[in-house]
Design a protein around this motif. Structure first.
Motif, PDB file in Angstrom:
ATOM      1  N   ARG A  22       3.102   1.416   4.918  1.00 41.07           N
ATOM      2  CA  ARG A  22       4.427   1.577   4.157  1.00 41.07           C
ATOM      3  C   ARG A  22       4.517   3.011   3.148  1.00 41.07           C
ATOM      4  NH1 ARG A  22       5.959  -4.563   1.784  1.00 41.07           N
ATOM      5  NH2 ARG A  22       4.961  -5.444   3.412  1.00 41.07           N
ATOM      6  N   THR A  23       5.245   3.853   3.676  1.00 38.60           N
ATOM      7  CA  THR A  23       5.613   5.070   3.246  1.00 38.60           C
ATOM      8  C   THR A  23       5.802   5.025   1.539  1.00 38.60           C
ATOM      9  OG1 THR A  23       6.490   5.835   5.038  1.00 38.60           O
ATOM     10  CG2 THR A  23       6.717   7.337   3.162  1.00 38.60           C
ATOM     11  N   GLY A  24       4.994   5.832   0.749  1.00 42.12           N
ATOM     12  CA  GLY A  24       5.311   5.963  -0.792  1.00 42.12           C
ATOM     13  C   GLY A  24       5.173   4.762  -1.416  1.00 42.12           C
ATOM     14  N   HIS A 179       6.634   8.409  -4.344  1.00 38.32           N
ATOM     15  CA  HIS A 179       5.168   8.441  -4.314  1.00 38.32           C
ATOM     16  C   HIS A 179       4.576   7.173  -4.791  1.00 38.32           C
ATOM     17  CE1 HIS A 179       5.532  12.559  -2.763  1.00 38.32           C
ATOM     18  NE2 HIS A 179       5.797  12.837  -4.111  1.00 38.32           N
ATOM     19  N   HIS A 180       5.215   6.806  -5.902  1.00 37.79           N
ATOM     20  CA  HIS A 180       4.733   5.538  -6.584  1.00 37.79           C
ATOM     21  C   HIS A 180       5.745   4.172  -6.706  1.00 37.79           C
ATOM     22  CE1 HIS A 180       1.881   8.393  -8.084  1.00 37.79           C
ATOM     23  NE2 HIS A 180       2.879   9.183  -8.388  1.00 37.79           N
ATOM     24  N   LEU A 181       6.403   3.969  -5.446  1.00 39.86           N
ATOM     25  CA  LEU A 181       7.327   2.995  -5.340  1.00 39.86           C
ATOM     26  C   LEU A 181       6.711   1.802  -5.286  1.00 39.86           C
ATOM     27  CD1 LEU A 181      10.501   2.336  -5.562  1.00 39.86           C
ATOM     28  CD2 LEU A 181      10.587   2.622  -3.003  1.00 39.86           C
ATOM     29  N   GLU A 182       7.004   0.415  -5.794  1.00 38.34           N
ATOM     30  CA  GLU A 182       6.287  -0.470  -5.919  1.00 38.34           C
ATOM     31  C   GLU A 182       7.320  -1.704  -5.096  1.00 38.34           C
ATOM     32  OE1 GLU A 182       5.036  -1.494  -9.573  1.00 38.34           O
ATOM     33  OE2 GLU A 182       3.575   0.440  -9.285  1.00 38.34           O
ATOM     34  N   ALA A 183       8.629  -1.441  -5.365  1.00 37.19           N
ATOM     35  CA  ALA A 183       9.666  -2.576  -4.716  1.00 37.19           C
ATOM     36  C   ALA A 183      11.029  -1.748  -4.511  1.00 37.19           C
ATOM     37  CB  ALA A 183       9.890  -3.792  -5.730  1.00 37.19           C
ATOM     38  N   LYS A 257       8.008  -0.454   5.803  1.00 34.84           N
ATOM     39  CA  LYS A 257       7.797   0.893   5.042  1.00 34.84           C
ATOM     40  C   LYS A 257       7.970   0.785   3.514  1.00 34.84           C
ATOM     41  CE  LYS A 257       9.769   3.562   8.768  1.00 34.84           C
ATOM     42  NZ  LYS A 257      10.787   4.533   9.234  1.00 34.84           N
ATOM     43  N   LEU A 258       8.617  -0.323   3.311  1.00 35.30           N
ATOM     44  CA  LEU A 258       8.855  -0.709   1.861  1.00 35.30           C
ATOM     45  C   LEU A 258       8.841  -2.211   1.355  1.00 35.30           C
ATOM     46  CD1 LEU A 258      12.209   1.419   1.298  1.00 35.30           C
ATOM     47  CD2 LEU A 258       9.875   2.389   0.708  1.00 35.30           C
ATOM     48  N   ASN A 259       8.338  -2.450   0.174  1.00 35.54           N
ATOM     49  CA  ASN A 259       8.353  -3.809  -0.409  1.00 35.54           C
ATOM     50  C   ASN A 259       9.751  -4.152  -0.824  1.00 35.54           C
ATOM     51  OD1 ASN A 259       5.545  -4.003  -0.159  1.00 35.54           O
ATOM     52  ND2 ASN A 259       5.558  -3.030  -2.190  1.00 35.54           N
TER      53      ASN A 259
END
Length: 551
Positions: A22-24, A179-183, A257-259
């Motif tokens: 997952r990117t970023g 760069h620091h995305l969590e959700a 790629k993302l939560n």
């Protein structure tokens, strides 16, 4: 399916970049799993949050709740577009002066320092965010709440597609650079799949591939698009539900790629408890209908008395949204979790009951300068509804406009009624039928919260007392939408009594007129009249005699 949706990834106890492709996306670090899992407020402490649609109804409540219940949140970056005659800074300043933020203002007078506006325009490529702001956002944002959307049911398809689908695509592209995305939490609607009677917490196949639709509409002029819109949306009632379904699919495509979490609220209404009962700031949806009924303008509405009115308080939606953001970031589900945020299957309330409680509330707490006494009725019969529209809406509007013309004023009532009829017709689809929504994920999320978090971020609609909520809702429209003072209620009641006396006088004169024109001039009419009156007297005499014998 629910087992798969409930699966959560284990955390590796470090702050290194995730290794699931997952990117970023970064892991949250130790101390957030097992018995030492952070509470919701603790999770948001020190976080940078990006919110779209922050100046809208739900967006404002989200900003207020974050600042009040998660006071250690580091910063809220909000995407704001300048409006005609009002700069971005002015819009944000006006928003923060709103009564909604009174509790936050008491706790922290400098709360505005945590709100950082970012100039943006959802209709423009790249959301019109400057390179400097893109760099800033990609470097610091930890969680994204995407609330922005057009909620107009009759929005032209091209415009709805741009705001609800293309803008979502572009925001997802920006999120992948963070760069620091969590959700990433996307606000959809429970009616995105209203062409189905039973709606599970899954993302259904889209009615059309969004990319192909966007490419096809690019070369068409507005006239062609308007002509083909009914065929495109098919069995959905409007472009809003159609484009929200497409947006869900677009969001789902990025789940590797993302939560991702998706919230599906039903008909969002005034607040239930927070920051205070009954807060509302717009005429959208049921609010405008309630006000029209309270003013005595709305007298009839086509709806099914026995159909479930799936209202959901705005603070319930926001509490669920923040809890879902916490769960998505901490547990990082393998697939996008969908939360049907509805009341119908858990604590149902019907349109007929709403009619009763709204009318009762406005008679106790009347609106100022009402046009007539509140007395609206709901019917599912088309012909009966049209009859009452003619008798109770159009005919009084014509008389009132004639009075305004004769007194040298500009006629306005017919225009108001025409706008009201258009708004009511757009709601008929949703007030005339029922849906069944699965809410397993909503229940699962509640079970994951600590007892303290369940109180602070309460979205348990089983506790909702509907008569009390409707009462507060109606009072909220009076106080916060119409800006009327509660101390003026005695004068408003006096005005209703005056309207009642006028009505009684008019009815008396009407009876006398009918007598003089029809009955007094016809022997047959007089005979029928005397026969009816004598029957009434005989029935009365019989009733009294029966009562005496019984005693």
């Amino acid at each position: 399916m629910s087992t798969e949706l409930s699966e959560a990834r284990n955390l590796d106890g470090s702050a290194e970049q995730a290794t699931d492709g997952r990117t970023g996306v970064t892991d949250i670090g130790s101390g957030t799993a097992g018995s030492s899992m952070a509470s919701v407020a603790e999770y948001y402490a020190g976080k940078n949050v990006l919110i779209t649609g922050a100046t809208g109804f739900m967006g404002k409540v989200l900003v207020e709740k974050l600042l009040r219940s998660c006071p250690e949140v580091k910063a809220l970056y909000i995407l704001v577009r300048p409006k005609a005659g009002q700069s971005m800074q002015q819009r944000v300043s006006d928003m923060m002066k709103c009564k909604l933020f009174d509790r936050v203002r008491e706790d922290n007078p400098d709360f505005h320092q945590k709100i950082i506006p970012i100039s943006s325009e959802l209709m423009q490529p790249g959301l019109a965010i400057s390179p400097e702001d893109v760099e800033k956002l990609t470097a610091c944002i930890n969680i994204v709440f995407h609330c922005a959307a057009t909620i107009r049911f009759d929005e032209p398809l091209k415009h709805a597609l741009q705001l609800n689908v293309i803008a979502t695509q572009q925001l997802l592209g920006l999120a992948q650079q963070m760069h620091h995305l969590e959700a990433f939490i996307h606000i959809s609607t429970a009616y995105a799949n209203c062409n189905r009677k039973h709606i599970d917490e899954v993302i259904y196949p889209p009615p059309v591939e969004p990319k192909k639709l966007i490419e096809s509409l690019e070369w068409m002029d507005d006239g062609i698009v308007r002509d083909i819109t009914p065929r495109l949306i098919g069995d959905r009632p409007n472009t809003y539900t159609y484009t929200k379904a497409l947006a869900e699919y677009v969001v789902q495509q990025e789940q590797d790629k993302l939560n991702i979490g998706i919230i599906r609220p039903s008909i969002v209404g005034a607040s239930w408890q927070e920051p205070f009962p009954g807060w509302i700031d717009n005429f959208n949806g049921p609010s405008g209908v309630f006000i029209a009924a309270g003013k005595g303008i709305l007298r009839t509405m086509r709806a099914n008395n026995d159909a479930v009115a799936d209202l959901i308080p705005v603070d319930v939606v926001i509490n669920l949204t923040l809890a879902a953001g916490w769960y998505t970031a901490v547990h990082r589900p393998k697939t996008a979790l969908v939360y049907n945020c509805t009341t119908g299957g858990i604590n149902p309330f019907h349109w007929g009951e709403i009619e009763h409680h709204v009318m009762s509330s406005f008679k106790r707490n009347p609106l100022e300068q009402a046009f007539r006494r509140p007395n609206a009725n709901i019917t599912s019969n088309y012909l009966i509804n049209q009859y009452w529209i003619l008798v109770s809406h159009k005919f009084p509007a014509l008389i009132y406009d004639l009075f305004l013309r004769l007194s040298g004023q500009k006629p306005q009532m017919m225009r108001i009624f025409n706008r009201l009829h258009k708004a009511i017709s757009l709601l008929e689809y949703f007030s005339s039928q029922d849906w069944e929504w699965n809410s397993e994920n909503m229940s699962m999320l509640m079970s994951q919260l600590t007892p303290e978090d369940r109180k602070t971020f309460n979205f348990d609609v089983r506790q909702l007392n509907w008569p009390e909520y409707i009462e507060n809702y109606c009072i909220g429209t009076k106080k916060y939408v119409l800006n009327e003072d509660m101390s003026d209620i005695p004068a408003a009641r006096q005005h209703l009594r005056k309207l009642r006396n006028i009505r009684y006088t008019f009815n008396t004169l009407l009876v006398v007129f009918i007598w003089r024109v029809f009955i007094a001039r016809s022997q047959m009419a007089r005979n029928i009249w005397y026969f009816v009156v004598s029957l009434c007297f005989k029935f009365l005499s019989y009733f009294r005699a029966s009562s005496t014998l019984t005693n």
